[in-house]
Design an enzyme around this catalytic site. Structure first.
Site, mmCIF file in Angstrom:
data_model
loop_
_atom_site.group_PDB
_atom_site.id
_atom_site.type_symbol
_atom_site.label_atom_id
_atom_site.label_comp_id
_atom_site.label_asym_id
_atom_site.label_seq_id
_atom_site.Cartn_x
_atom_site.Cartn_y
_atom_site.Cartn_z
ATOM 1 N N GLU A 282 7.618 0.022 16.244
ATOM 2 C CA GLU A 282 8.532 0.575 15.457
ATOM 3 C C GLU A 282 8.619 2.081 15.535
ATOM 4 O O GLU A 282 7.917 2.930 16.430
ATOM 5 C CB GLU A 282 8.560 0.209 14.050
ATOM 6 C CG GLU A 282 8.416 -1.193 14.199
ATOM 7 C CD GLU A 282 8.539 -1.823 12.608
ATOM 8 O OE1 GLU A 282 8.461 -1.081 11.482
ATOM 9 O OE2 GLU A 282 8.780 -3.073 12.373
ATOM 10 N N ASN B 232 0.833 -1.182 -0.077
ATOM 11 C CA ASN B 232 0.087 0.136 -0.172
ATOM 12 C C ASN B 232 0.870 1.346 -0.033
ATOM 13 O O ASN B 232 0.598 2.218 -0.683
ATOM 14 C CB ASN B 232 -1.087 0.071 1.030
ATOM 15 C CG ASN B 232 -0.376 -0.091 2.622
ATOM 16 O OD1 ASN B 232 0.689 -0.552 2.744
ATOM 17 N ND2 ASN B 232 -1.070 0.446 3.338
ATOM 18 N N CYS C 197 -3.168 1.636 6.288
ATOM 19 C CA CYS C 197 -3.508 0.793 7.638
ATOM 20 C C CYS C 197 -3.900 1.845 8.558
ATOM 21 O O CYS C 197 -4.916 1.362 9.593
ATOM 22 C CB CYS C 197 -2.347 -0.019 8.005
ATOM 23 S SG CYS C 197 -0.716 1.241 8.227
ATOM 24 N N GLU D 8 3.658 -5.166 12.374
ATOM 25 C CA GLU D 8 2.693 -4.077 12.088
ATOM 26 C C GLU D 8 1.501 -4.465 11.381
ATOM 27 O O GLU D 8 1.722 -4.891 9.974
ATOM 28 C CB GLU D 8 3.325 -2.841 11.507
ATOM 29 C CG GLU D 8 4.511 -2.335 12.270
ATOM 30 C CD GLU D 8 4.267 -1.926 13.547
ATOM 31 O OE1 GLU D 8 3.208 -1.236 13.730
ATOM 32 O OE2 GLU D 8 5.225 -1.540 14.229
#
Ligand code: NDP
Length: 481
Positions: free
Chosen positions: A461, A150, A282, A248
């Site tokens: 992260e 994405n 996301c 993630e």
């Protein structure tokens, strides 16, 4: 025909098995390139190259390492136009978005972690008069970085930059759907002076080469961004070997809009949060909870904006909404639209595939789509759609909004829109998401921890969190005297 190669030990390398996959341009539905369908043999070659490179790279002077990473950032900036066009072609995103967000952010990732590598320090504990403890943080060795389609270069570099900054060698796999900018990055790294074998880029499918990276015993840590189901499968693979793992994953992000918000700005920002990158971020908002007293007005403003947004050729500079990344993904989103209708949702706008005339006639375009009338248990309010489809629900009280927002298996990001600072704090404290944005969306400071709760991931992260993830801490205790 654009035929890509792997990048192993500083060399462009054809896949050992000689097999290739088609690369399709989503805006046209046409094959325009091929990529290696790599497998374990290529992973083995990359491991060997990384093993040769690691002893020198881990010891390289910190300033030299930072200089190389900074040179990579400048190399990305120097090829901005080429990278933006490649990203738009591979992914279907508007080239204007790639030019202003994806590619600049990829350069920023390298700049940020170039600086981080020279600033990173560790703790010491001189707590008693008997001993001092300090923490040695050393590179892990060879790590795997696997990223989705994405935000291809943006997320690829978000992993690779800290892994390199911390002194590791990397095996990196971009999504097979969006491979091109990863190959350009490999060239840039070489020109920037990154030693051979420090970064190895392997193309191909997740099931084949992605799994081979995760399974390889010499790969000591995996940083993965992608869907929750894939994340769970990777966790099962690496758990028995106790590899470090950062996940993630997906999201089903709530936007909570209170009546006291700055109305026009909130409409503008929430609309962007819903439909940027065709809803394929996301962090996009997909469940909108709107206070009853402004529900109708807010709904109408959003619907008007959605009706005015038509998808177009991603390569045209004026296009604001591009193509869905692939036909299977478009069909998945269409399936959710049908599901919402079957569940009794009222379609307020959109819902259809769009034909864009000219070269994009066979492309995968969807209208921005808004539903109301689905309760929180509906499939489309619980499962990640990852497309330009959002639902609206009214609420009456803060407690009700909070309960609805938290009623989800996911916990990646939320947004709260209000002028009441005390309320913003209360909500931020109780929302079960790794990120809470108040009166903004996608405003990122790279020093902050990034990641999700619940099924949206494990670990964080960003900033020092990433540097810590990519290093192995060792406690050294020295007795006084
Ligand atoms: P996938 O989980 O399908 O794939 C992600 C990456 O993993 C791809 O490179 C994929 O390769 C690879 N992969 C697939 N199976 C395996 C496996 N068994 N072992 C190793 N690697 C594998 O996600 P998508 O690419 O479809 O991306 C969309 C998802 O990513 C959404 O759920 C979205 O929410 C999430 N995402 C999360 C973000 C976050 O920061 N939390 C940010 C961006 C996206 P291949 O392409 O060949 O399948």
């Amino acid at each position: 025909m654009d035929i890509l190669t792997n990048f192993i030990g500083g060399q462009q390398a054809a896949p050992a098995n000689g097999q290739y996959l088609d690369n399709i341009e989503p805006a046209t539905g046409q094959v325009y390139g091929q990529i290696p369908d790599s497998d374990k043999q290529d992973v083995d070659a990359a491991i060997a190259a990384a093993q040769r490179a690691f002893p020198a790279w881990r010891k390289i002077d910190a300033e030299r390492r930072a200089d190389i990473l900074m040179a990579i950032a400048y190399g990305i900036e120097a090829r901005l136009d080429e990278l933006a066009e490649a990203e738009a072609r591979d992914n279907g995103k508007p080239v204007s978005l790639a030019r202003t967000v994806d590619i600049p952010r990829a350069a920023t990732n390298f700049k940020f972690f170039a600086q981080a590598s020279s600033q990173f320090s560790s703790e010491s504990h001189g707590s008693t008069d008997t001993a001092i403890n300090y923490t040695l943080r050393q590179p892990i060795g060879i790590v795997g970085c696997i990223s989705p389609w994405n935000l291809p270069l943006y997320l690829f570099t978000w992993k690779i930059a800290p892994a390199l900054a911390a002194g590791n060698c990397v095996l990196a796999k971009p999504s097979e759907v969006t491979p091109k900018t990863a190959s350009i990055l490999a060239e840039i790294c070489q020109q920037a002076g990154l030693p051979d074998g420090v970064l190895n880029v392997l193309h191909g499918t997740g099931a084949r080469v992605g799994a081979a990276i995760c399974q390889h015993p010499q790969v000591k840590a995996i940083s993965f961004t992608g869907g929750t189901v894939t994340g769970a499968s990777i966790a099962r693979t690496v758990a028995p070997e106790f590899k470090k793992l950062s996940l993630e994953l997906g999201g089903k992000n709530p936007a909570i809009i209170f009546a006291d918000c700055d109305f026009d700005n909130t409409v503008e920002q929430v609309f962007r949060a819903c439909f940027a990158n065709q809803g394929q971020i996301c962090l996009c908002a997909s469940r909108l909870y709107i206070e009853h007293s402004i529900y109708d007005r807010f709904k109408q403003a959003l619907v008007d904006k959605a009706a005015a947004l038509s998808p177009g050729d991603p390569l045209l500079p004026e296009t604001q909404m591009g193509a869905m990344v692939s036909e299977p993904h478009m069909n998945k989103v269409k399936h959710y639209i049908r599901q919402a209708i079957d569940d009794g949702g009222q379609l307020l706008v959109g819902g259809e595939q769009v034909t864009v005339t000219g070269r994009c006639e066979q492309g995968y375009f969807l209208q921005p789509t808004i539903f109301e009338g689905l309760d929180n248990t509906a499939v489309c309010n619980q499962q990640e759609i990852f497309g330009p489809v959002v639902t609206l629900q009214p609420f009456d009280t803060e407690a009700q909004a909070l309960a609805l927002a938290n009623d989800s298996d996911y916990g990646l990001a939320s947004t709260v829109w209000t002028a009441d600072l005390a309320r913003a704090h209360r909500m931020a404290e109780q929302l079960e998401t790794g990120i809470v944005w108040v009166n903004c969306w996608l405003l990122r400071d790279l020093r902050t921890p990034f990641g999700g709760m619940k099924q949206s991931g494990a670990g964080r992260e960003g900033g020092l969190e990433a540097m810590r993830f990519f290093t192995e801490p060792r406690n050294v205790c020295i007795k006084y005297g």
